[in-house]
Scaffold this motif. Sequence first.
Motif, PDB file in Angstrom:
ATOM      1  N   THR A 224      83.033  23.245  68.762  1.00  0.00           N
ATOM      2  CA  THR A 224      82.855  22.129  69.684  1.00  0.00           C
ATOM      3  C   THR A 224      82.029  21.067  68.979  1.00  0.00           C
ATOM      4  N   ASP A 225      81.999  19.886  69.502  1.00  0.00           N
ATOM      5  CA  ASP A 225      81.227  18.779  68.932  1.00  0.00           C
ATOM      6  C   ASP A 225      81.680  18.374  67.529  1.00  0.00           C
ATOM      7  N   VAL A 226      82.980  18.448  67.281  1.00  0.00           N
ATOM      8  CA  VAL A 226      83.548  17.949  66.028  1.00  0.00           C
ATOM      9  C   VAL A 226      83.783  16.455  66.212  1.00  0.00           C
ATOM     10  N   CYS A 227      83.371  15.653  65.233  1.00  0.00           N
ATOM     11  CA  CYS A 227      83.558  14.201  65.363  1.00  0.00           C
ATOM     12  C   CYS A 227      84.590  13.640  64.399  1.00  0.00           C
ATOM     13  N   SER A 228      84.955  14.412  63.349  1.00  0.00           N
ATOM     14  CA  SER A 228      85.889  13.896  62.367  1.00  0.00           C
ATOM     15  C   SER A 228      86.638  15.043  61.703  1.00  0.00           C
ATOM     16  N   PHE A 229      87.916  14.823  61.443  1.00  0.00           N
ATOM     17  CA  PHE A 229      88.751  15.799  60.744  1.00  0.00           C
ATOM     18  C   PHE A 229      89.574  15.052  59.705  1.00  0.00           C
ATOM     19  N   VAL A 230      89.655  15.609  58.494  1.00  0.00           N
ATOM     20  CA  VAL A 230      90.457  15.018  57.423  1.00  0.00           C
ATOM     21  C   VAL A 230      91.390  16.099  56.893  1.00  0.00           C
ATOM     22  N   GLY A 231      92.695  15.798  56.892  1.00  0.00           N
ATOM     23  CA  GLY A 231      93.688  16.749  56.414  1.00  0.00           C
ATOM     24  C   GLY A 231      94.744  16.053  55.592  1.00  0.00           C
ATOM     25  N   GLU A 232      95.744  16.835  55.170  1.00  0.00           N
ATOM     26  CA  GLU A 232      96.834  16.271  54.374  1.00  0.00           C
ATOM     27  C   GLU A 232      98.157  16.878  54.815  1.00  0.00           C
ATOM     28  N   ASP A 233      99.140  15.995  55.019  1.00  0.00           N
ATOM     29  CA  ASP A 233     100.502  16.427  55.302  1.00  0.00           C
ATOM     30  C   ASP A 233     101.424  15.810  54.259  1.00  0.00           C
ATOM     31  N   ALA A 234     102.716  15.886  54.455  1.00  0.00           N
ATOM     32  CA  ALA A 234     103.675  15.391  53.469  1.00  0.00           C
ATOM     33  C   ALA A 234     103.558  13.888  53.219  1.00  0.00           C
ATOM     34  N   SER A 235     103.012  13.148  54.185  1.00  0.00           N
ATOM     35  CA  SER A 235     102.874  11.701  54.014  1.00  0.00           C
ATOM     36  C   SER A 235     101.573  11.304  53.325  1.00  0.00           C
ATOM     37  N   GLY A 236     100.658  12.260  53.143  1.00  0.00           N
ATOM     38  CA  GLY A 236      99.377  11.978  52.492  1.00  0.00           C
ATOM     39  C   GLY A 236      98.197  12.388  53.351  1.00  0.00           C
TER      40      GLY A 236
END
Length: 135
Positions: free
Chosen positions: A18-30
């Motif tokens: 809980t209390d997550v403010c940001s997520f950074v991931g990668e898919d086929a588009s970048g």
Amino acid sequence: MNSFTLNIHAATASERFTDVCSFVGEDASGSFGLMAGHARFMTSLLFGLTRFADVSGQWQFLALPGGLLYFNGNELTISTRRFLLDTDYTRISQALSEQLLAEEETLHDVKQSLRRMEEEMLRRLWEMRRGGCTL
């Protein structure tokens, strides 16, 4: 600060943050980022590392062999076969290389073996038909 909930589900484990403010991931588009209030979003994550931060600014790294990501109603859900979590980038990068890459190579070998077995079975069935056998 606005936040959202992150749920990670795998075959043998689940985690909830809980209390997550940001997520950074990668898919086929970048690479892409998600923050609280983002519109509904779904994508297929690539093999590798993602990361997320809580409202205090603490980053955690998530290593996974790909997965399905779904964001809706300020809740992010990731479904994957397996995952590793760590706050130390160097440590999780090494774990990713050693554990997940080895698993992916094994899975690839199994898939190739199954494909060869299927090809051999189809070849034998074709030879049987050619020889006059009926199935």
